[in-house]
Design an enzyme around this catalytic site. Structure first.
Site, PDB file in Angstrom:
ATOM      1  N   ASN D  54       0.889  -1.263   0.151  1.00 25.57           N
ATOM      2  CA  ASN D  54      -0.080  -0.025  -0.121  1.00 25.57           C
ATOM      3  C   ASN D  54       0.808   1.227  -0.090  1.00 25.57           C
ATOM      4  OD1 ASN D  54       0.571  -0.873   2.665  1.00 25.57           O
ATOM      5  ND2 ASN D  54      -1.155   0.136   3.526  1.00 25.57           N
ATOM      6  N   GLU D  56       0.034   5.264   0.760  1.00 22.87           N
ATOM      7  CA  GLU D  56      -0.842   6.201   1.365  1.00 22.87           C
ATOM      8  C   GLU D  56      -0.558   7.613   0.805  1.00 22.87           C
ATOM      9  OE1 GLU D  56      -2.426   3.579   5.057  1.00 22.87           O
ATOM     10  OE2 GLU D  56      -1.385   5.407   5.391  1.00 22.87           O
ATOM     11  N   CYS D  65      -3.860   0.612  -2.659  1.00 23.46           N
ATOM     12  CA  CYS D  65      -3.691  -0.385  -1.812  1.00 23.46           C
ATOM     13  C   CYS D  65      -2.610  -1.266  -2.349  1.00 23.46           C
ATOM     14  CB  CYS D  65      -5.227  -1.062  -1.697  1.00 23.46           C
ATOM     15  SG  CYS D  65      -6.437  -0.311  -1.073  1.00 23.46           S
ATOM     16  N   GLU D  67      -3.161  -4.338  -3.453  1.00 24.15           N
ATOM     17  CA  GLU D  67      -3.633  -5.321  -4.419  1.00 24.15           C
ATOM     18  C   GLU D  67      -3.591  -4.385  -5.767  1.00 24.15           C
ATOM     19  OE1 GLU D  67      -5.019  -4.536  -1.376  1.00 24.15           O
ATOM     20  OE2 GLU D  67      -6.502  -6.123  -0.795  1.00 24.15           O
ATOM     21  N   CYS D  99     -10.738  -4.296  -0.496  1.00 22.46           N
ATOM     22  CA  CYS D  99     -11.483  -3.531  -0.349  1.00 22.46           C
ATOM     23  C   CYS D  99     -12.225  -3.507  -1.825  1.00 22.46           C
ATOM     24  CB  CYS D  99     -10.933  -1.965  -0.035  1.00 22.46           C
ATOM     25  SG  CYS D  99     -10.381  -0.957  -1.632  1.00 22.46           S
ATOM     26  N   CYS D 102      -9.931  -2.434  -4.880  1.00 25.79           N
ATOM     27  CA  CYS D 102      -9.129  -3.324  -5.292  1.00 25.79           C
ATOM     28  C   CYS D 102     -10.026  -4.515  -6.024  1.00 25.79           C
ATOM     29  CB  CYS D 102      -8.373  -3.888  -4.119  1.00 25.79           C
ATOM     30  SG  CYS D 102      -7.390  -2.770  -3.695  1.00 25.79           S
TER      31      CYS D 102
HETATM   32 ZN   LIG Z   1      -8.038  -1.871  -1.676  1.00 24.44          ZN
END
Ligand SMILES: [Zn+2]
Ligand SMILES: [Zn+2]
Ligand SMILES: [Zn+2]
Ligand SMILES: [Zn+2]
Lengths: 145, 145, 145, 145
Positions: D54, D56, D65, D67, D99, D102
């Site tokens: 990830n 940010e 993220c 993924e 999430c 993703c």
């Molecule tokens: Zn995600």
């Protein structure tokens, strides 16, 4: 009315009201992750005030800022043309501009409208969407030989 | 009222009105890039209807779907609890669920509320936020030796 | 080395290679929706070149630009400090800056690095992350009475 | 090879290596805001492993993220077809799926590939992209009278 004239129509009273509206909108901020409440208030071409607040998500990347929320709301209500936006957050003593994503979303609806970065004490800084997202029409380009 | 009872309160008339509201909201869709108009209408816990439409951006990644627009609007208006959302698009003869981003944003406010995927002719398919975003509490896990 | 000195280290040859790498990366662009291929190439503090391309999604809002792709790749490879990025797209005769989202993602890793907006014919315009995302430290603020 | 056969090719060793790669990739996570490190490792159709973590942003909504980072990296390297992804995070005793954003990005490249939700202790849960993002082709639809 030209854009310049349109901007003249934003009186001190209107600006005060706009900042006030953005402050009130902060109260509905959904920001359990950052604990950072932001409010925004958009003034449409016909002087309607449309507010926004940040709406966060446990998957941070799905969070939406106050400015974008206000623009999205306005579009749903049929607006596509704006005079100004006021954005309020508690940032210590510093004015901080909107994030790049919000600048991009605002720019979709014109570069020539005003952005007021305000604080809870109603001090503010004035800029424009265009200044916040310069298109890089700067002159220092060359052709690589 | 339990959630189950709350859902019972969504009468055929309310559902019809919700789908109708989502259809009307499509009219304000700002979708010059995809040319694909989507409308949504959220029913809050107190039976207020809040609509949304998609708002695209020349930088595609800044586009926002109708469902998220509706949720963001609702949060600004102080809502955090929802009974149902109706989503309308013209998709030929197929019901297509919301994108993953919208599922995630809806899930932030509970899994146990209804999603109606509807068409302009008012046919619809019913599902829930939880079904659309299974948390993978499925039982087939093991520990790798 | 100071940042100023670090920038001096970007020779014409390095810049040419960087633009070339961004052009090559466009070939892997996944852009079935916009049909608009963009490539990027990032130069890390230790002169490693890391490329990116745009990766679109049928839900437009999940699309990712070339610039962000390059930054994300670099972070996975352990980089957090950059000298420059070259971005290439076919935009007629105009240099167009990165979208606001990309400016924000680049700014996370410093404002003081170079951005080269380039064309397939290798003409380019030079700017910086900081110039593309002015923080609005402009002086014209007042306190609203 | 059919998809079913392709999946059979994912041996216990490969899965162990995939989870291990996702664990290692967590080390490069840039997550100063959530302090929540996530790693991912993608297995391409030709058995190449491509990792992600990830990344940010101070504007939470620009966060990406692990993924998606892995998928974007793979696309830049020319891949569009995947066998499996392993995702690792420290979530107490619970397996939590990716999430919605993703899921949507993974689904762009097919529904019929495997998702392994893993923990640092290498216990895991297996699901698929399609199961994580049901298209709602469920049969309980009616036409509103
Ligand atoms: Zn995600
Ligand atoms: Zn923002
Ligand atoms: Zn969506
Ligand atoms: Zn971009």
């Amino acid at each position: 009315a030209t854009t310049a004239e349109m901007h003249k129509q934003l009186s001190d009273e209107q600006l005060g009201d706009l900042i006030e509206a953005s402050l009130e909108s902060r109260e509905n901020s959904y920001s359990p992750y950052s604990k950072f409440k932001v409010g925004a208030a958009l003034l449409t071409h016909d002087d309607t005030v449309i507010t926004g607040c940040n709406v966060e998500n446990i998957s941070y990347g799905l969070s939406n800022c106050a400015e974008r929320t206000a623009v999205f709301r306005a579009v749903v209500q049929g607006y596509r043309k704006f005079k100004a936006i006021a954005i309020t957050a508690e940032m210590g003593n510093k004015f901080v501009g909107p994030c790049g994503a919000c600048r991009q979303v605002m720019a979709e609806f014109g570069l020539d409208w005003e952005v007021y970065l305000a604080m809870p004490n109603k001090s503010y800084m004035k800029t424009t969407v265009g200044k916040l997202l310069p298109d890089s029409f700067s002159p220092d380009w060359v052709t690589l030989g």
